[in-house]
Design a protein around this motif. Structure first.
Motif, PDB file in Angstrom:
ATOM      1  N   GLU A 272       0.080   1.534  -4.172  1.00 54.00           N
ATOM      2  CA  GLU A 272      -0.766   0.947  -5.215  1.00 54.00           C
ATOM      3  C   GLU A 272      -0.847  -0.565  -5.054  1.00 54.00           C
ATOM      4  O   GLU A 272      -1.892  -1.179  -5.273  1.00 54.00           O
ATOM      5  CB  GLU A 272      -0.197   1.278  -6.598  1.00 54.00           C
ATOM      6  N   PRO A 277      -7.364   0.847  -5.205  1.00 55.57           N
ATOM      7  CA  PRO A 277      -8.559   1.677  -5.016  1.00 55.57           C
ATOM      8  C   PRO A 277      -9.728   0.868  -4.470  1.00 55.57           C
ATOM      9  O   PRO A 277      -9.943  -0.268  -4.857  1.00 55.57           O
ATOM     10  CB  PRO A 277      -8.858   2.183  -6.436  1.00 55.57           C
ATOM     11  N   SER A 278     -10.435   1.468  -3.523  1.00 56.13           N
ATOM     12  CA  SER A 278     -11.559   0.780  -2.886  1.00 56.13           C
ATOM     13  C   SER A 278     -12.634   1.793  -2.551  1.00 56.13           C
ATOM     14  O   SER A 278     -12.326   2.926  -2.168  1.00 56.13           O
ATOM     15  CB  SER A 278     -11.068   0.098  -1.603  1.00 56.13           C
ATOM     16  N   PRO A 283      -8.557   6.612  -0.145  1.00 57.62           N
ATOM     17  CA  PRO A 283      -7.337   6.445  -0.929  1.00 57.62           C
ATOM     18  C   PRO A 283      -6.199   7.251  -0.289  1.00 57.62           C
ATOM     19  O   PRO A 283      -6.426   8.362   0.176  1.00 57.62           O
ATOM     20  CB  PRO A 283      -7.702   7.022  -2.296  1.00 57.62           C
TER      21      PRO A 283
END
Ligand SMILES: [Zn+2]
Length: 331
Positions: A272, A277-278, A283
């Motif tokens: 994390e 997150p992208s 992920p």
């Protein structure tokens, strides 16, 4: 002549799986659904010829009591994808060893040999936490760090049989020396050995201790917690590389350290932190592997049952399972 087109497993027989590790030999009978029976573990007593004789003795012990359709062996080293010889298993002192050929001659039945990380990944893909997914990436974090890949439902061995050796991903330029001759390999930073080494560097020197001792202490000792976080972060770094390479729905962590919920929690926290997150990056979701120490045994046996090895044409044409009768016991 056409026995290759008939998978051995259609005989409905059990297959003997043997997982030869650097320190222990695990073995057991595996049925076509991946269920195991007669699981045993013995300590490896020597190297070279001595280790080989021990593998033969383990196999004979089963074959004298149980008929099996074939024998699958997992080894801690690369297996040449064409000749199927063990290229090198340094812990056992095996180099260029035609293990399958030797065992076939000794046991009189079909023998398949595969790398242990590959065998474990195959087992998780077929019967464990990777079942139902076309992509299984297994990272086994124990004393060392081993990997195996199933891509598009097929075991990935690479052109030289070293396709899943991801412990040697070079993650730290000019980093710690590795047994492979390089520096900065992932395994040197993300393994039980790395955890113990980091702890020693931070002053843990009073008595011999294991990675688990450090993990136990991490709940209360801030230095131990920092060491575990460092190793978990290094593991997470490598996992993001694998995420980018393979786009696996989840990456499975095996091994004593990899499946420990306390360590797994810190790996997730590391992920994390370093890989939020992208929309443009896959992920990385990690999950504990399901089959534990039996994974290598199950995978090796199932690969043998599926006729993975090209040399499986030594399967007896009459389909009679191999079994050592009393007259063969002392050949
Ligand atoms: Zn290396």
């Amino acid at each position: 002549m056409q026995q290759l087109s008939v998978p051995v497993a259609t005989m409905g027989e059990r297959v003997l799986g043997i997982d030869v590790g650097g320190t222990k030999i695990a073995s057991g009978l595996v049925d076509p659904a991946g269920r195991t029976e007669q699981l045993h573990r013995v300590r490896v007593e020597g190297r070279g010829e001595q280790a080989l004789a021990q593998v033969v003795a383990v196999a004979r012990g089963y074959l004298e009591r149980h008929p099996v359709a074939a024998v699958g062996v997992a080894v801690p080293g690369g297996v040449d994808p064409v000749s199927r010889t063990v290229v090198a298993a340094p812990n056992l002192g095996w180099t260029g060893l035609d293990l399958a050929g030797l065992l076939r001659a000794e046991l009189g039945c079909a023998v398949t040999v595969e790398n242990d990380g590959n065998a474990a990944a195959w087992a998780e893909h077929r019967f464990g936490a990777g079942a139902g997914s076309a992509t299984t990436v297994l990272v086994t974090v124990g004393t060392g760090l081993g990997c195996g890949l199933v891509l598009g439902g097929r075991l990935h061995t690479g052109d030289r049989g070293l396709g899943g050796e991801l412990g040697h991903l070079l993650l730290v330029p000019d980093g710690r020396a590795c047994v492979c001759g390089s520096r900065g390999c992932w395994e040197q930073y993300a393994s039980g050995s790395a955890l113990a080494a980091e702890a020693r560097d931070r002053g843990w020197s009073a008595a011999p201790f294991t990675a688990e001792d450090v993990l136990d202490a991490a709940a209360a000792d801030p230095v131990a917690a920092e060491v575990v976080d460092r190793v978990a972060s290094r593991l997470a770094h490598g996992l993001t590389v694998l995420g980018a390479c393979f786009d696996a729905g989840r990456i499975l962590l095996g091994g004593g350290l990899g499946t420990d919920p306390r360590f797994l929690g810190r790996v997730r926290a590391g992920l994390e932190r370093i890989a939020p997150p992208s929309a443009v990056r896959t992920p990385v979701v990690v999950e504990a592997a399901a089959l534990g120490v039996a994974a290598g045994v199950i995978g090796a046996a199932d690969l043998a049952a599926a006729g993975f090895d090209r040399n499986v044409d030594t399967v007896r044409a009459d389909g009679v399972p191999c079994h050592i009768s009393s007259s063969r016991k002392q050949s």
